[in-house]
Design an enzyme around this catalytic site. Structure first.
Site, short mmCIF file in Angstrom:
data_model
loop_
_atom_site.label_atom_id
_atom_site.label_comp_id
_atom_site.label_asym_id
_atom_site.label_seq_id
_atom_site.Cartn_x
_atom_site.Cartn_y
_atom_site.Cartn_z
N GLY A 75 -24.49 11.30 -7.82
CA GLY A 75 -24.53 11.78 -6.45
C GLY A 75 -25.79 12.51 -6.05
O GLY A 75 -26.29 12.35 -4.93
N GLY A 95 -22.25 6.72 -7.37
CA GLY A 95 -23.26 6.86 -8.41
C GLY A 95 -23.55 8.30 -8.73
O GLY A 95 -22.75 9.19 -8.44
N THR A 123 -15.96 7.13 -7.69
CA THR A 123 -15.85 7.29 -6.25
C THR A 123 -15.15 6.04 -5.75
O THR A 123 -15.24 5.00 -6.38
CB THR A 123 -17.26 7.36 -5.61
OG1 THR A 123 -17.97 8.45 -6.18
CG2 THR A 123 -17.19 7.54 -4.11
N VAL A 136 -20.73 19.92 -4.72
CA VAL A 136 -20.47 18.87 -3.75
C VAL A 136 -21.48 17.75 -3.98
O VAL A 136 -22.68 18.01 -4.09
CB VAL A 136 -20.59 19.40 -2.30
CG1 VAL A 136 -20.41 18.27 -1.29
CG2 VAL A 136 -19.55 20.48 -2.06
N GLY A 137 -20.99 16.54 -4.11
CA GLY A 137 -21.86 15.38 -4.34
C GLY A 137 -22.17 14.66 -3.05
O GLY A 137 -22.05 15.22 -1.95
#
Lengths: 328, 328
Positions: free
Chosen positions: A249, A247, A195, A224-225
């Site tokens: 997520g 991290g 990320t 989706v995180g």
């Protein structure tokens, strides 16, 4: 010191994960330091010219997305179906306005799409084809989905599929360690919590946060995180802090990590650093969560804790030399 | 009183909004009371038999989704493109596990898909076609997208399109008031903040929360609101509270409303009711947010505040007569 007296400040991260320093050359490591330095210098210059925190985090994340070293925008990882699904969010700490997109594959700059959602729609989160149609209507640049592809990321997917690993973005124990291929990075790419993000404080005392990601290699389509979720991976409120996380997520989502940091400051009276340390070193590890975050407050305090072996990170205060770091 | 000594409790909501009591008949009003009574009785019976809070909220939301009176599952509103996009989330307060789906149109019971994400995937949130493929792989029932359609909802879309309103789910001032058509509901359907939800406490002292919605009539395709977002519209933690929200979703997202309630209890020492009142009567209105929430804690306290004129709501403690209400 009042908010407006604190020096403007930009901080960025480029993901956290397991170290593999012994496997890479000093040249490779320096490429990451150099990329981060260029990015914080650009944002520092914007802030020096009176630019807003919102514009500073937008610029930094734009540049992080464009840099193939980081898992966001160009250089994003592949899903299980060998596609890309990109997520991004931005939040303005002065107004608590926020915008986010998830599961998009054709918008060149996902963070700009998130900002368009914030500024040009009544919504906070748009996903999939609806988000892409909105971005297109806003005049944002669309690209063919393979724009985001790089050879390194494709090799990662092939190894992940061969290992039948469904979740590569943390230390998947089933995976053999693969760090010696060409393009090895300081933080093991197979195990990296990929990320990018930025937080900034401007001369008016306003905070902003932005986060963008390509997600996890070999992830399930539609996942989706935390990155695009306001309160989970991204949050900004002038009264407390601007936060961008990286991290595993799902754990950041279940613990509402970014907002939890702010709530600890608001309700428990914790300092920025105490709140950040609690979230990253206590709450997340107790749930099995790995990663880190960058956080600043309106007084110019900065905290960048991580519970992994490394996190790409850098910051620059106005008039000071940028600092970059990768390992603990 | 320790957690395990509190009586098991189920509470549900069916959306909040502007009152139009004067326009509807007592018969119509009673249909809503009767539907809610049947649902809390079923969940009460489940809890009486030693069932878990997680199963109680799942059953209640299953039934709310199946009931065409409420905007979730069958009876969901239409998007701008005359399609349906359904969202749901569930959270287990004992483990902080959570699952959610968003923007799905072919899964008959969205809440069951959310629970499958929680129990059978490594993820928390799946959206769109990826979420549907996962639900199908889990053996959940798929339906043709028009399964969710009802004539009443189609009429609402047609009126919304005629009024060129892009956001009908709150008190859109551009809209003429339309309450006299057949099927008029106690809470003005054009202005209703449509979502259903449930919170429960079981005999082991465990909490759970679940929320499901068809979103907003005439909403932009791809819009995700607060309902499926852990911390925004849904949260559960045995140590604080189980919460399900309904309202102008974007404001609940920006304020991380459900988790904010829990954080106030955890860090500021507020009671359940004080925290719920702060969120609904102060934080949200200050941002322009309208709606309400239902919340319970492990000691059996219950709070159901709303800042609109009405909220469909009901609750039942073990061994006690269910209570149902619509207006303030």
């Amino acid at each position: 010191m009042t908010a407006s007296q604190a020096k403007p400040l930009i901080a960025i991260h480029g993901g956290a994960g397991t170290m593999s320093r012994s496997l890479i050359s000093a040249t490779q490591e320096q490429a990451y330091h150099a990329a981060m330095r260029v990015i914080v210098l650009a944002a520092q210059q914007l802030l020096a010219g009176g630019g807003s925190a919102l514009d500073a985090v937008s610029l930094a994340v734009d540049m992080l997305e464009d840099c193939p070293l980081f898992n966001a925008g160009h250089g994003a990882v592949f899903t299980h179906e060998a596609t890309h699904e990109l997520d991004a969010a931005v939040m303005d700490g002065a107004t608590l306005r926020a915008g986010a997109v998830a599961c998009i594959s054709r918008v060149r700059r996902p963070l700009r799409a998130a900002r368009a959602v914030m500024e040009r729609s009544e919504h906070v989160l748009l996903v999939g084809a609806g988000a892409e149609a909105f971005a297109q209507a806003c005049g944002l640049e669309l690209v063919a989905p393979d724009y985001f592809s790089t050879e390194l990321r494709r090799e990662q997917l092939e190894r992940a599929l061969a290992a039948d690993s469904t979740l590569l973005d943390h230390d998947a124990p089933a995976l053999s360690f693969v760090g010696a291929h060409s393009g090895a990075a300081p933080i093991d790419e197979e195990r990296k919590l990929g990320t990018v993000g930025a937080v900034a404080l401007d001369e008016r005392g306003n905070l902003a946060a932005a986060t963008s990601t390509g997600g996890m290699t070999n992830k399930r389509v539609g996942r989706v995180g935390d990155s695009p979720l306001i309160g989970a991976g991204t949050y900004a409120d002038n009264r407390t802090a601007a936060v961008s996380c990286t991290g595993t997520g799902e754990l950041f989502m279940r613990s509402v990590a970014a907002y939890d940091l702010c709530a600890r400051m608001a309700y428990a009276g914790q300092t920025l650093d105490a709140a950040a340390q609690e979230v990253v070193m206590k709450v997340l590890p107790a749930m099995g969560g790995r990663g880190g975050l960058i956080a600043i407050d309106a007084r110019g305090n900065l905290s960048m804790p991580f519970n992994t072996e490394g996190m790409y990170r850098a910051f620059a205060r106005l008039g000071e030399t940028p600092q970059t770091a990768i390992f603990g």
